[in-house]
Design an enzyme around this catalytic site. Structure first.
Site, short mmCIF file in Angstrom:
data_model
loop_
_atom_site.label_atom_id
_atom_site.label_comp_id
_atom_site.label_asym_id
_atom_site.label_seq_id
_atom_site.Cartn_x
_atom_site.Cartn_y
_atom_site.Cartn_z
N THR A 232 -4.87 10.24 -0.51
CA THR A 232 -4.42 10.10 0.89
C THR A 232 -3.30 11.10 1.16
O THR A 232 -3.24 11.71 2.23
CB THR A 232 -3.95 8.66 1.15
N GLU B 35 0.83 -1.21 0.00
CA GLU B 35 0.00 0.00 0.00
C GLU B 35 0.86 1.26 0.00
O GLU B 35 0.51 2.28 -0.56
CB GLU B 35 -0.94 -0.03 1.21
N1 HSE Z 1 -5.48 6.39 8.41
C1 HSE Z 1 -5.17 6.80 7.08
C2 HSE Z 1 -5.51 8.26 6.93
C3 HSE Z 1 -6.02 6.04 6.09
O1 HSE Z 1 -6.57 8.64 7.41
O2 HSE Z 1 -4.75 9.01 6.36
C4 HSE Z 1 -5.23 5.55 4.95
O3 HSE Z 1 -4.45 4.43 5.35
#
Ligand code: HSE
Length: 291
Positions: free
Chosen positions: A168, A120
């Site tokens: 992201t 990922e």
């Molecule tokens: N926890 C992560 C975020 C989600 O909110 O940026 C993507 O892995």
């Protein structure tokens, strides 16, 4: 040859930023692997035109490397990329589970989580376990540096995916660098409430525990109509609403009979600000399944 279905996931669930995750019963990616001398990747399905097939750039390439498991890999995307529903994690999780079986590597599901997270990282720039953990293990997961803890949960959910893209990377840039002690105390309380709710299959506690006042408001600005959609879902009976992962999907917890009405309300609220959306009536579900 082996086929694995890995589900979409919702990370954070509000109060569990970078820690909580839930496997969703649907949508899902389906990955088929076949032993080969040299790895090739073929991608079809939702948003496949945006996904590189070069193993160096695809989320599955790093998983192949880590497991030393060259293969012809076919990814059928059911989870749209950049949706906040763990799209790259679903592919990485499915590939990790499939290649582990295909090559008899003997890793446990928990041990496969950091391996899939490396995959990922190829697309998100950072390795987070909070999507891959539920995609592999299933249920509600708590992913920390110490590993993954999980519990099966039966909570009805509605995920609404607007036709906007939030990467992201961008969503991480708006995360505030600090929070007050009062916000910390509030978040710990909500995270604990949500965890108790998952353990008891209690949608009221899960919904109440989704509230979070540091990261979510900052990210909400990246999602046109977020406030209206949240309000509409709550009015239609949602027990809690928050951003799914890094967005732009919005996730609502609710009671069984309210899912349809909440889905329609969320769609209409996005429509009222000129944003097309689609909705998944779903629930917390299983992790990757081998066929
Ligand atoms: N926890 C992560 C975020 C989600 O909110 O940026 C993507 O892995």
């Amino acid at each position: 040859m082996l086929t694995v279905r890995a589900p979409a996931t919702s990370a954070n669930l509000g109060s569990g930023f970078d820690v909580f995750g839930a496997a969703l019963e649907r949508p899902a990616d389906v990955v088929r692997v076949e032993k080969a001398d040299r790895t090739t990747i073929e991608v079809t399905g939702v948003g496949s035109q945006y996904i590189p097939e070069d193993p160096e750039k695809n989320t599955v390439g790093a998983v192949v490397e880590a497991l030393d498991a060259p293969a012809h890999v076919r990814i059928d995307k059911g989870v749209r990329p950049a949706s906040g529903l763990g799209s790259s994690a679903a592919s990485a999780a499915a590939a990790a589970v499939a290649l582990n079986d295909l090559y008899d590597r003997g890793y446990t599901r928990e041990e496969l989580v950091p391996i899939a997270a490396e995959g990922e990282a190829v697309v998100s720039g950072d390795a987070h376990d909070d999507n891959v953990a539920p995609a592999i293990v299933g249920g509600f997961t708590v992913a920390t540096d110490d590993g993954v803890r999980s519990v099966d949960a039966d909570i009805p959910l509605v995920a609404c995916l607007p036709d906007i893209v939030v990467s992201t990377r961008d969503a991480r840039q708006v995360v505030p660098e600090s929070a007050s002690v009062a916000q910390l105390v509030e978040t710990v309380g909500n995270a604990a409430t949500l965890t108790v709710g998952m353990s008891r299959d209690d949608p009221d506690l899960v919904g109440a525990g989704m509230y979070e006042s540091v990261v979510t408001p900052a990210r909400a600005k990246l999602i046109d109509g977020y406030a209206a959609v949240r309000e509409a879902a709550l009015e239609a009976g949602a027990t809690g609403v928050t951003i799914s992962g890094a967005g732009p999907s919005v996730i609502a917890a609710c009671h069984e009979g309210d899912r349809r009405g909440i889905g329609v309300a969320m769609l209409e609220a996005f429509e009222s600000v000129g944003v097309e959306a689609c909705v998944y009536t779903t629930r917390v579900g299983d992790g990757a399944t081998v066929y």
